[in-house]
Design an enzyme around this catalytic site. Structure first.
Site, PDB file in Angstrom:
ATOM      1  N   ARG A 131      18.603  23.037   7.355  1.00  0.00           N
ATOM      2  CA  ARG A 131      18.152  23.652   6.101  1.00  0.00           C
ATOM      3  C   ARG A 131      19.340  23.788   5.143  1.00  0.00           C
ATOM      4  O   ARG A 131      19.181  23.768   3.939  1.00  0.00           O
ATOM      5  CB  ARG A 131      17.493  25.023   6.350  1.00  0.00           C
ATOM      6  N   TYR A 189       9.236  17.727 -18.936  1.00  0.00           N
ATOM      7  CA  TYR A 189       8.279  17.357 -17.895  1.00  0.00           C
ATOM      8  C   TYR A 189       7.264  18.497 -17.691  1.00  0.00           C
ATOM      9  O   TYR A 189       7.618  19.674 -17.785  1.00  0.00           O
ATOM     10  CB  TYR A 189       9.059  17.079 -16.609  1.00  0.00           C
ATOM     11  N   ASP A 197      18.009  17.046 -17.428  1.00  0.00           N
ATOM     12  CA  ASP A 197      17.176  16.260 -16.513  1.00  0.00           C
ATOM     13  C   ASP A 197      17.369  14.786 -16.885  1.00  0.00           C
ATOM     14  O   ASP A 197      16.952  14.343 -17.952  1.00  0.00           O
ATOM     15  CB  ASP A 197      15.707  16.685 -16.659  1.00  0.00           C
TER      16      ASP A 197
HETATM   17  C1  LIG Z   1       8.696  13.581 -11.712  1.00  0.00           C
HETATM   18  C2  LIG Z   1       9.614  14.345 -12.570  1.00  0.00           C
HETATM   19  C3  LIG Z   1      10.070  15.612 -12.193  1.00  0.00           C
HETATM   20  C4  LIG Z   1       9.581  16.302 -10.926  1.00  0.00           C
HETATM   21  O1  LIG Z   1       9.971  15.629  -9.780  1.00  0.00           O
HETATM   22  P1  LIG Z   1       9.150  15.687  -8.375  1.00  0.00           P
HETATM   23  O2  LIG Z   1      10.011  14.925  -7.446  1.00  0.00           O
HETATM   24  O3  LIG Z   1       7.801  15.084  -8.621  1.00  0.00           O
HETATM   25  O4  LIG Z   1       9.033  17.120  -8.015  1.00  0.00           O
HETATM   26  C5  LIG Z   1      10.968  16.260 -13.017  1.00  0.00           C
HETATM   27  N1  LIG Z   1      11.394  15.709 -14.169  1.00  0.00           N
HETATM   28  C6  LIG Z   1      10.975  14.501 -14.573  1.00  0.00           C
HETATM   29  C7  LIG Z   1      11.483  13.940 -15.854  1.00  0.00           C
HETATM   30  C8  LIG Z   1      10.077  13.780 -13.792  1.00  0.00           C
HETATM   31  O5  LIG Z   1       9.646  12.574 -14.208  1.00  0.00           O
END
Ligand SMILES: *Cc1c(COP(=O)(O)O)cnc(C)c1O
Length: 399
Positions: free
Chosen positions: A64, A117, A189
């Protein structure tokens, strides 16, 4: 958690994608990182065990917290993003939520964008406010408005660029500077951008987040998330995650690690194909608008040209006939999975209503500026001529 302790001279991205992070884990002369399916790691005596537990010696205690296969994955991402440290999560959303909950406290204020997102937007509008964390969501392409919101009060600036699914581009360097003047942390992101096309840390970000489920893994067979950046911040988030428990699984880490070996190859191909497809779609009479930062007609093109090395493998476009046309069009596509993910070797297509913004209502999507007549199209590694022919025949059928 993986950290950079040495100052090696740096190989280029394509080489890092193949080799980075692996060498120290190649046990028994294996040329591939083994999957360490071990919940815990045993010690000869308590003294040795304590040394590792207290962080005075290298090693793993419990999966973990850390695991060798997972550490190799984190190290590869760390090097590709040019970060000090990295840590990973079960999913991209776990990476985002753990980061926000680890770094924020009641009365803090987050400044972010209207079209992040869908899951991230839900954290902003539903979950963070429960803990008296204030959230200001600004017009994504209005840098002045974001700067004004930052100067009012801001502990954390959260950006996503290019955005999913409308491919808006945000000026990372400009907004990071404004945030740092306020002493705020800057999180970006980079899921859609990928480390091959842009490195937010070099542009001023403190932390970079990826949904590894998408382009990093590239094969749509494993979920995962990762953050990397300033060591002190990664340590705080790691500490939260080891207690929160949203750890990546070693088997998934292996699949992501293997997928990343071809990251540069795939992204180069997907950048090129997406550009060709965007140009093709722009010339079609049944297409109202194409969103792709590589197009000179794109409002984000100038910023993208400055901060990206390539424009990415995802685009979206608006059909003249609205949601009805989208449904008809998608059913005609031969080479696209109609599915919720993106960034795979196969082309994947869908409307925001069942993909990036499935969590939002029609009204919420409208408020975010996401039209129902939009098709999100994540370009795979198929031959681009086949993809263009496929799009042409599907467009012909909706007339
Ligand atoms: C898909 C996505 C996420 C979330 O990711 P998961 O692995 O589905 O939890 C976050 N930010 C962006 C830009 C995404 O395309």
């Amino acid at each position: 958690m993986t950290q950079n302790d040495s100052n090696q001279d740096s190989p280029r991205l394509g080489t890092l994608a193949v080799h980075a992070g692996e060498e120290q884990y190649l046990a028994e002369r294996a040329t591939q990182v083994p999957v360490f399916l071990s919940a815990a790691f045993g010690y000869e005596n308590v003294e040795e065990w304590l040394e590792v537990a207290l962080g005075r010696a290298q090693g793993h205690i419990y999966s973990r917290n850390t695991n060798p296969t997972i550490a190799a994955f984190e190290e590869k991402v760390r090097q590709l993003e040019g970060a000090e440290a990295a840590t990973s999560f079960a999913t991209g959303m776990a990476a985002i939520s753990n980061t926000l909950f680890a770094l924020l406290k009641p009365a803090d204020r987050v400044v972010s964008l209207k079209d992040t997102y869908g899951g991230t937007n839900k954290l902003f509008i539903e979950f963070l406010p429960r803990y008296q964390i204030k959230v200001a969501l600004c017009d994504t392409t209005d840098a002045g408005a974001v700067e004004a919101a930052i100067s009012e009060d801001c502990q954390l600036l959260y950006l996503e660029t290019p955005t999913n699914p409308t491919l808006k581009v945000v000026d990372i360097a400009r907004l990071a500077q404004a945030a740092h003047q306020q002493g705020a942390i800057v999180v970006v992101d980079n899921t859609v951008g990928t480390p091959i096309n842009q490195n937010p840390i070099a542009l001023g970000a403190d932390l970079v987040i990826h949904s590894a489920t998408k382009f990093l893994g590239g094969h749509a067979d494993a979920l995962g998330g990762v953050i990397c950046g300033r060591r002190d911040l990664v340590e705080q988030v790691y500490h939260y995650r080891e207690i929160n428990g949203a750890a990546l699984d070693p088997m998934s880490a292996y699949l992501l690690l293997r997928g990343m070996k071809t990251l540069e190859l795939r992204i180069e191909r997907q950048n090129r194909s997406a550009m060709q497809i965007a140009q093709f779609l722009e010339a079609q009479p049944s297409v109202e608008l194409v969103n792709y930062p590589g197009l000179e007609s794109s409002p984000g093109h100038e910023i993208a040209k400055r901060q990206m090395r390539g424009y990415g493998g995802m685009l979206s476009f608006q059909l003249k006939g609205g949601f009805e046309a989208v449904k008809k069009f998608l059913a005609q596509l031969r080479y696209a999975h109609l599915a919720a993910n993106l960034g795979a070797v196969e082309t994947v297509a869908g409307p925001p209503a069942t993909t990036s913004h499935v969590e939002e209502t029609v009204e919420e999507r409208a408020a975010m500026g996401i039209p129902e007549g939009l098709v999100r199209y994540s370009v795979g590694i198929e031959d681009v001529n086949d993809l263009i022919a496929d799009l042409a025949q599907a467009l012909a059928k909706i007339g």
